[in-house]
Design a protein around this motif. Sequence first.
Motif, PDB file in Angstrom:
ATOM      1  N   ASP A   1     -19.479   1.067   5.051  1.00 40.67           N
ATOM      2  CA  ASP A   1     -18.747   0.898   6.299  1.00 40.67           C
ATOM      3  C   ASP A   1     -19.683   0.331   7.358  1.00 40.67           C
TER       4      ASP A   1
ATOM      5  N   GLU B   1      -9.041  -5.292   1.409  1.00 49.60           N
ATOM      6  CA  GLU B   1      -9.886  -4.388   2.184  1.00 49.60           C
ATOM      7  C   GLU B   1     -10.789  -3.584   1.256  1.00 49.60           C
ATOM      8  N   LEU B   2     -11.783  -2.943   1.843  1.00 46.86           N
ATOM      9  CA  LEU B   2     -12.731  -2.109   1.085  1.00 46.86           C
ATOM     10  C   LEU B   2     -13.383  -2.885  -0.047  1.00 46.86           C
ATOM     11  N   TRP B   3     -13.719  -4.140   0.226  1.00 43.92           N
ATOM     12  CA  TRP B   3     -14.332  -4.978  -0.797  1.00 43.92           C
ATOM     13  C   TRP B   3     -15.783  -4.583  -1.014  1.00 43.92           C
TER      14      TRP B   3
ATOM     15  N   ASN C   1      -5.489  -1.269  -2.112  1.00 43.19           N
ATOM     16  CA  ASN C   1      -6.626  -1.749  -1.310  1.00 43.19           C
ATOM     17  C   ASN C   1      -6.955  -3.196  -1.653  1.00 43.19           C
TER      18      ASN C   1
ATOM     19  N   GLN D   1     -12.758  -2.521  -5.414  1.00 41.32           N
ATOM     20  CA  GLN D   1     -11.485  -1.797  -5.480  1.00 41.32           C
ATOM     21  C   GLN D   1     -11.004  -1.710  -6.930  1.00 41.32           C
TER      22      GLN D   1
ATOM     23  N   TYR E   1       0.828  -1.204   0.000  1.00 33.29           N
ATOM     24  CA  TYR E   1       0.000   0.000   0.000  1.00 33.29           C
ATOM     25  C   TYR E   1       0.867   1.260   0.000  1.00 33.29           C
TER      26      TYR E   1
ATOM     27  N   ASN F   1      -4.453  -5.543  -0.186  1.00 30.29           N
ATOM     28  CA  ASN F   1      -4.682  -5.665   1.259  1.00 30.29           C
ATOM     29  C   ASN F   1      -5.946  -6.443   1.586  1.00 30.29           C
TER      30      ASN F   1
ATOM     31  N   SER G   1     -11.263 -11.455   4.672  1.00 32.36           N
ATOM     32  CA  SER G   1     -11.827 -10.601   5.721  1.00 32.36           C
ATOM     33  C   SER G   1     -13.292 -10.274   5.477  1.00 32.36           C
ATOM     34  N   GLY G   2     -13.840 -10.778   4.376  1.00 35.97           N
ATOM     35  CA  GLY G   2     -15.225 -10.475   4.043  1.00 35.97           C
ATOM     36  C   GLY G   2     -16.175 -11.640   4.206  1.00 35.97           C
TER      37      GLY G   2
END
Length: 264
Positions: free
Chosen positions: A224, A148-150, A143, A174, A23, A146, A164-165
């Motif tokens: 979020d 994240e922010l899926w 992102n 992303q 990142y 990582n 993580s999802g």
Amino acid sequence: MALQFPEIDPIIFSIGPLSVRWYGVMYLIGFAFAMWWANKESEKPNSGWTKEQVSDLLFYGMLGVILGGRIGYVLFYNFNKFLADPVTLFKVWEGGMSFHGGALGVITAIFVFAWRTNKSPLAVGDFVVPMVPVGLLAGRIGNFINGELWGRTTDVPWAFVFPSGGDEPRHPSQLYEAFFEGLVLFLILVWYRKHPRPAGSIAGLFLLGYGTFRFAIEYFREPDAHIGLYAGVISQGQILSLPMVIGGLGLMIWSHRREAARAA
């Protein structure tokens, strides 16, 4: 049948306590491109820019991105936590950057730089915005790496299962953002600025383009968890993008009308 997330290690390598992360490298790629692009543009005949001015502008812009991005994230997405513990603003190791906050930081940097160099803020904005989408592209890839922010759950064939999802397949939002807010927006700006444009119209097009793409992609991005959707229909990202759409369109209309009035 969903695609399995490749689980790329976010840390490229470590030397003692120092770790180099993908990142962070993506941020460096964005800044490196901005440096190359700005210097290339300044070398054009009658550009009105010197190497020293470009160096100063990039420094201001970098501060705007980092400070604005962090402050924006805390105020826009973790305001209650900030009220309970204001020191959280400085806990950068916990992560969290906001594009909209970074954009406000860069706009502030543009006005400060323009004031100190007696340049038009509109002209400085037009000079800056073509550099931004490539940084966005790199950041969104960061992102994705990582995990994240899926995106929201889906059954499209290109969906990913992010560790993580949960176990459900999700939109790789992303990559949607990297493509539209990064590559497509960059190509649009490059095409638009091939011919002389009224001062401020290029910056206006960026605001309009980013705001529109981000607003649309938010329908595929998971809101979020601690904020969710307002009234069950609109996300925080969409609320923050609406002023960009309205402001960008207004700036383009105003700049073209001003140019037409001057030519009349």
